[in-house]
Design an enzyme around this catalytic site. Structure first.
Site, PDB file in Angstrom:
ATOM      1  N   LYS A  63       0.566  -1.239   0.238  1.00  0.00           N
ATOM      2  CA  LYS A  63      -0.277  -0.146  -0.281  1.00  0.00           C
ATOM      3  C   LYS A  63       0.839   1.306  -0.205  1.00  0.00           C
ATOM      4  O   LYS A  63       2.036   1.241   0.672  1.00  0.00           O
ATOM      5  CB  LYS A  63      -1.248   0.400   1.388  1.00  0.00           C
ATOM      6  CG  LYS A  63      -2.113   1.184   1.396  1.00  0.00           C
ATOM      7  CD  LYS A  63      -2.659   0.928   2.666  1.00  0.00           C
ATOM      8  CE  LYS A  63      -4.182   2.287   2.393  1.00  0.00           C
ATOM      9  NZ  LYS A  63      -4.881   2.047   3.791  1.00  0.00           N
TER      10      LYS A  63
ATOM     11  N   SER B  26      -9.620   1.541   2.979  1.00  0.00           N
ATOM     12  CA  SER B  26      -8.792   2.592   1.763  1.00  0.00           C
ATOM     13  C   SER B  26      -8.389   1.981   1.358  1.00  0.00           C
ATOM     14  O   SER B  26      -6.883   2.396   0.529  1.00  0.00           O
ATOM     15  CB  SER B  26      -8.129   3.416   2.934  1.00  0.00           C
ATOM     16  OG  SER B  26      -7.404   3.110   3.285  1.00  0.00           O
TER      17      SER B  26
ATOM     18  N   SER C 217      -9.574  -0.481   7.527  1.00  0.00           N
ATOM     19  CA  SER C 217      -8.959  -0.458   5.936  1.00  0.00           C
ATOM     20  C   SER C 217      -8.311  -1.676   5.200  1.00  0.00           C
ATOM     21  O   SER C 217      -8.328  -1.824   3.942  1.00  0.00           O
ATOM     22  CB  SER C 217      -8.473   0.732   5.576  1.00  0.00           C
ATOM     23  OG  SER C 217      -8.914   2.142   6.535  1.00  0.00           O
TER      24      SER C 217
END
Lengths: 473, 95, 482
Positions: free
Chosen positions: C79, C154, C178
């Site tokens: 990420k 996210s 997330s």
């Protein structure tokens, strides 16, 4: 007539090897941004890890200042924007500082006075801004240096008290080995809270003058602010609570206007640092490691080493001097001679202009060697000054310096005798006076011999020779 | 609770954000909505409940006082928008 | 798509180690697939060169009879809020679009040491603030199964990239759901480990007391293998702790005798019918396989979202203050003087959602409001933690939906921010309590979109969650439609 009331906040950089939250070196100076890493430069994603020595030093200070040590203490973020603060918050302690309460005794005009300590907490120092023309250059070398803040109660009532207290505090901090307390390098800085009131009336509104970095600035800024507040009140005005700065060159204080609205620091607990819990045993362990303070040292010097109180007080005025004396006296077993030499030669040589501190460029071992050389007649007292100059802040040993500079004094009685004979011949009238019983002339004659031999003669031996030669005549 | 325009402006300044008139209106509504939602907290009785700052029981996480080599200065300054090889540069900071 | 990419991570590692396929070949296939799926917008940065180099290194070690590490050159993604030395790390923000960290996050070092081939940095909501991976400066992530829908957030890019078989596993971060919510929306497994089990050093912080890095994979065992690499005590993270298990990936699926807690607050009348149906079926399947189901209660459940938004916004406001236009990232110097740099850089560099969080955070911390909001929420946090711990005292896991619905339509909810926040209702309490939770696929809704089941465990009891979820995976044969 208004009476002033002062409370001080003293910021003291701790003398640890590394910074408070990272392994970067805690060292004054250095090329800008060379004692830095992502942690102390506030990079995204970095995390702090607390330096145990910084905690220990703060607790040590608390113990030396008679504070209560918190069993549970935590870290908080103080949020504000300024370019010297790379994370845009300062990691500090808000409601649970390491030390609470306490007091400091200091001496003024022969009287012992007391200032109460409100709290001592540990935080991180900010970086430095170098203002040059239209820009400020940012150096984070100082960012993350462990900084201890000592907050006093408003117990001081004159600039003289403030300075005497600071001097006493400085001495304690240095004795306990937590800081080198060099005001000119910024390792000790002071904020002054000042208010005025008519005697017997309640305290007036206070102002805070920040970042004073010499005793002289403390003194002058207090007098300035006192006069200013009295002037405002006398003219029928009121004092605004505000933060002020001191311009040391112009000797004027000024308000940091427009900054007040920004002082909503939004403190909250630092999630990335765990609380510190101190056990009774740990606190005792720290207490035991506190080096001897001034008072104890004076007692030892006078009682065990037989020094006059006068000597003991002068030697202990500065910890470095006291340490030098103790180290020297441990090797050179004549404490009074060591004391005399330090009080005269070392303190003269180590004095720095514009500084309260004495710089010491000689180790106890080297000093003991110099004293031994004098004592055993290898060099004269006069020559010892050249030896001191030679070894000061250098690696050369005193004996090596003596040989290199040819300072070894002549103790060969045959050679000396002819020199003495020459001097006697050249100063016949003095010799006659001596023979007539005027002992004072002896010193003159010895001086003449020393001069003739460029100081390289052993004065004791010269004296003996003069006596021998003039008496046998 | 209705969050006023004045408060929106004060809070925006604390975070160093500039808001257009429209954003201020939107932020008033947003913050008012959030504080309305935060009333859920009032429904919980927390008398005699201590706050939790850390989810862990850990204490005394300390590092020995040992210096390690610092970073290459160039690597630290490489991302700086304005720099001179030694320092980060900003327009003169006035106090 | 190259069929090799559909293997689970565990199989891929075995295949590489037994020289059935080379790590370079897998990495090439992965890079090809990423190019094919470009439209999904899962990646912000692709790092082909360094990935191929890492894969080649693993192959070389294998050829020489050495140990290529537990990930053996197999391609994974990270990420884009996790720092990678020399590879830009943007947090999907305009502010950091050109920021190149001078150091690796500790988990990235761990991945490299494990031999992983890091093929790229995945798209996300800006600074991890969002539930749809739509708040990205680099554009929204599109759900692999249905492009008109979001991938969740996210960590949407990570979840979607794993679902689309672009990589074998990925790292996400989870502050309030997330990892788990996008895992549910994309039909993959995602673990939020116990707070402090995985080092956060190098994770660009959103809310430090809630953030946790974790893995996303197509199987439960893939997540466990990743956790083997990710969980270690890190001296750079003061909150980090040593892991209690030697290995996670050797778990044995087990359901018989496990006690499952269902809190009545988890299934309100208003719950989406498909979600309710799938969850009920899943619980029934587990019960059928020998699990003991218990009813329990989390009284403060309804206060969790408010608690979360107070605490996370407060920490975010502080954490994001370092983005000031001076040291790195976006800097607008068109104004007059230093103050303008602060205002213009932050105003120009942050997106709207980030600004809303900063505003909320500074509001709840500001003078006069601290006690009513921040302090109050910190106390409610204590209660939420206690209640989850109490509920878990008699259970091995609590089970609830991961999210109240399946993936929502792109653009649909962005106009109503507080509505989007409701997406997190099942996930945020877990972060507040610091517990581990695993989301696994649990069938699909009427529209064919995946639904996620969340298993919440005791602190540091990840292995138990793997056992249970692994058993569920076996029951459902991996397709999760029970």
């Amino acid at each position: 007539m208004y009476e002033m009331t002062l409370g001080l906040e003293i910021h003291c950089e701790l003398k640890t090897e590394s910074k408070i939250f990272c392994g970067c070196r805690n060292e004054f100076g250095g090329e800008p941004n060379t004692h830095c890493c992502p942690v102390c430069s506030g990079f995204p994603g970095v995390m702090p890890v607390l330096n145990e020595k910084a905690v220990e030093y703060t607790v040590r200070t608390g113990l030396a200042l008679n504070c209560e040590i918190s069993r549970y203490s935590k870290w908080d973020r103080k949020n504000y924007f300024y370019p010297d603060l790379p994370k845009a918050w300062q990691t500090s302690q808000y409601d649970l500082p390491l030390c609470k309460g306490g007091f400091v005794e200091y001496e003024l005009d022969g009287k012992i006075k007391t200032v109460r300590i409100n709290r001592i907490h540990l935080e991180e120092d900010a970086g430095k801004l170098l203002h040059e023309g239209g820009v400020s250059r940012i150096d984070y070398n100082r960012s993350g240096v462990p900084l201890m803040e000592i907050v006093t109660e408003p117990d001081l009532h004159s600039e003289a008290e403030a300075v005497a207290f600071l001097d006493g505090l400085k001495s304690v901090l240095k004795y306990i080995g937590v800081s080198d307390v060099k005001m000119q390098e910024g390792s000790l800085r002071c904020d002054v809270n000042l208010s005025v009131a008519k005697p017997g009336q309640k305290l007036g509104t206070r102002t805070e003058t920040k970042n004073l970095n010499s005793f002289s600035a403390v003194k002058r800024s207090i007098l300035f602010e006192y006069d200013r507040q009295c002037g405002v009140l006398n003219a029928g005005g009121t004092i605004t609570q505000e933060t002020r700065r001191w311009d040391d060159n112009k000797s004027v204080g000024y308000s940091m206007r427009g900054k007040e609205d920004a002082h909503d620091y939004r403190y909250f607990p630092e999630p990335d640092l765990m609380p510190v819990v101190l056990s009774g045993e740990k606190i005792e362990e720290i207490r035991k490691a506190i080096p001897r303070l001034k008072k104890e040292r004076i007692a030892i010097y006078t009682e065990k080493l037989g020094l006059p109180l006068y000597d003991a007080r002068i030697l202990t005025a500065d910890k470095d001097i006291a340490d030098l004396f103790e180290g020297t006296a441990a090797v050179f077993k004549n404490p009074k001679k060591a004391s005399n030499y330090i009080m005269s030669e070392i303190m003269r040589k180590g004095k720095r202009e514009g500084s309260e501190d004495v710089e010491i460029g000689v180790s106890p071992a080297a000093l003991a060697e110099i004293l031994t050389l004098i004592d055993s007649g290898v060099i004269s007292l006069a020559a010892s000054k050249d030896v001191l100059d030679a070894v000061w802040n250098g690696a050369e040993s005193p004996l090596a310096a003596v040989e290199r500079l040819g300072l070894r004094q002549n103790s060969d009685s045959g050679e000396l005798e002819s020199a003495v004979k020459e001097v006697i011949a050249a100063n016949a009238s003095a010799a006659e006076q001596y023979k007539a019983g005027n002992q004072k002339v002896a010193a003159f004659l010895v001086g003449q011999v020393m001069k003739a031999t460029k100081g390289k003669s052993n004065p004791k031996l010269v004296g003996e020779l003069i006596e021998k030669l003039l008496k046998t005549n | 609770m209705k969050v006023t325009r004045k408060e929106v402006e004060r809070i925006a300044a604390l975070g160093r954000l500039e808001l257009s008139e429209e954003q201020k209106r939107e932020m008033e509504a947003h913050l008012s909505g959030m504080t309305e939602h935060f009333k859920m907290l009032d429904a919980v009785d927390t008398s005699s409940v201590p706050p939790t700052a850390h989810i862990l029981d850990k204490v005394n996480v300390l590092r020995p006082d040992k210096a390690e080599p610092s970073f290459e200065r160039d690597a630290l300054l490489a991302n700086a928008p304005e720099r001179d090889g030694e320092c980060y540069i900003v327009p003169r900071a006035v106090e | 798509m190259n069929n090799l990419l559909q293997m689970p991570l565990t199989e891929a590692v075995k295949a590489v180690k037994s020289k059935k396929v080379s790590a370079v070949e897998l990495t090439r296939a992965s890079l090809g697939r990423i190019a094919e799926c470009k439209e999904l917008n899962n990646f912000i940065t692709v790092c082909a060169e360094s990935a191929l180099a890492a894969a080649a290194e693993a192959d070389k070690k294998i050829a020489l009879g050495g140990d290529p590490g537990p990930l053996a050159g197999v391609p994974v993604a990270v990420k884009d809020n996790i720092s990678t030395k020399g590879i830009r790390t943007t947090c999907a923000s305009k502010f950091l679009q050109n920021y190149v960290p001078p150091f690796d996050a500790s988990v990235v070092t761990a991945l490299r040491n494990a031999g992983a081939s890091i093929v790229g940095k995945t798209n996300m909501d800006e600074f991890a603030m969002g539930s749809g991976s739509e708040n990205s400066y680099f554009g929204a992530v599109k759900n692999f199964r249905e492009r008109s829908r979001v991938a969740g957030g996210s960590s949407g890019g990570s979840a979607n990239a794993v679902a689309a078989c672009e990589v074998f596993a990925a790292l996400g971060s989870d502050t309030g759901g997330s990892i788990r919510q996008p895992a549910a929306y994309c039909g993959v497994a995602g673990l939020k480990p116990t707070y402090s089990l995985v080092s956060r050093y190098g994770l660009i912080a959103f809310a430090s007391s809630l953030d946790q890095i974790g893995p996303l994979g197509r199987t439960v065992r893939d997540c466990a293998l990743m956790l083997d690499v990710l969980a270690f005590a890190d001296p750079r993270d003061s909150t980090s702790v040593p892991r209690p298990q030697k290995t996670y990936s050797d778990f044995v699926p087990r359901v018989k005798g496990k006690r499952i807690g269902i809190a009545k607050e988890f299934f309100p009348d208003t719950l989406n019918a498909d979600v309710r149906k799938r969850l009920n079926a899943a619980v029934a399947a587990l019960e059928g396989a020998g699990a003991v189901v218990k009813e329990t209660s989390i009284k403060s459940f309804n206060a969790a979202l408010a608690t979360y938004y107070v605490l996370s916004s407060a920490e975010a406001a502080s954490n994001l203050a370092r983005f000031d236009g001076i040291k790195y990232g976006y800097s607008d110097r068109s104004g007059d003087g230093l103050t303008d740099i602060y205002f213009k850089s932050r105003t120009g560099g942050f997106g709207d959602e980030v600004k809303r969080r900063i505003m909320t955070g500074n509001y709840v911390l500001s003078s006069g409001y601290y006690d009513a909001y921040y302090l109050k929420a910190s106390k409610v946090r204590t209660l939420i933690k206690r209640e989850y711990e109490d509920a878990l005292r008699d259970c091995d896991a609590l089970i609830c939906p991961t999210a109240p619905s399946s993936a929502f339509k792109a653009g649909k909810k962005t106009s109503d921010h507080t509505q989007v926040y409701l997406e997190d209702v099942y996930t945020v309490p877990v972060n507040i309590a610091g517990l581990p939770a695993l989301s696994v696929p649990c069938g699909t809704d009427g529209g064919g979109m995946p639904i996620g089941m969340q298993l919440i465990g005791k602190a540091f009891d990840e292995k138990n969650l793997f056992e249970l979820a692994g058993a569920f995976e076996e029951i459902t044969g991996g397709n999760a439609d029970v």
